[in-house]
Design an enzyme around this catalytic site. Sequence first.
Site, mmCIF file in Angstrom:
data_model
loop_
_atom_site.group_PDB
_atom_site.id
_atom_site.type_symbol
_atom_site.label_atom_id
_atom_site.label_comp_id
_atom_site.label_asym_id
_atom_site.label_seq_id
_atom_site.Cartn_x
_atom_site.Cartn_y
_atom_site.Cartn_z
ATOM 1 C CB CYS A 29 -0.977 -0.043 1.162
ATOM 2 S SG CYS A 29 -2.343 1.131 1.030
ATOM 3 C CG HIS A 82 -3.193 -3.737 3.497
ATOM 4 N ND1 HIS A 82 -2.234 -3.072 4.225
ATOM 5 C CD2 HIS A 82 -3.846 -2.781 2.783
ATOM 6 C CE1 HIS A 82 -2.294 -1.775 3.982
ATOM 7 N NE2 HIS A 82 -3.269 -1.576 3.099
ATOM 8 C CD GLU A 94 -0.400 -5.634 5.806
ATOM 9 O OE1 GLU A 94 -0.658 -4.425 5.935
ATOM 10 O OE2 GLU A 94 -0.340 -6.199 4.695
#
Length: 233
Positions: free
Chosen positions: A95, A204, A206
Amino acid sequence: MTAHPEASGLGRIGVVTFPGSLDDGDARRAVRLAGGEPVALWHRDADLRDVDAVILPGGFSYGDYLRCGAIARFSPVMGKVSEAAREGLPVLGICNGFQILCESHLLPGALTRNDHLHFVCRDQRLRIDNAETAWTADYAPGETITVPLKNGEGGYIADEATLDALEAEGRVVARYLGGNPNGSRRDIAGVTNEAGNVVGLMPHPEHAVEPLTGPTTDGLGFFTSVLKKLVTA
């Protein structure tokens, strides 16, 4: 979703914190869940502390003043990251980290305001088009995954010659499925450099590493991929 077994051994993965970073803690947790050793790096550090790879996390570095990532590219740590990346260090920008990589000219193109001019936050389906980078080798080519997406300036743009080159060279890492969320050219969600060690991704991974908090665990493969790469390098 292909199973992602825990990487053998430990790899020291640095996660940079800039003023305004939001997802640095999540990235460190993802590294730990994948079997690596997360190492906190500060934006003013002039030393990468002997890490084996670096993650530039999501957030709003330096408040996104000027342009997203435009100030972060001049932070002391990015001088070291850029130098090491050009020598082969695996680097993942997520991002805002993707924006920083483009501003640092480690990746081509730029990220601009979403075409609908609204912030978007949703679980996003992706197709992995390049499964040969340091960060995607644990996926199968064409594999479909779902990870969260959250951005206001996530539209990937580049001139037609650059886009054609990325396509021809297989450097489009991932594409959006189920509708383009931000107007990215050719539905591009992530790209890599020529060597395959630097990857920028707008969604994302994560945030999709464990069942308790993510819509899936599909994002874990980005982190296990680099750890396996380090073990076999």
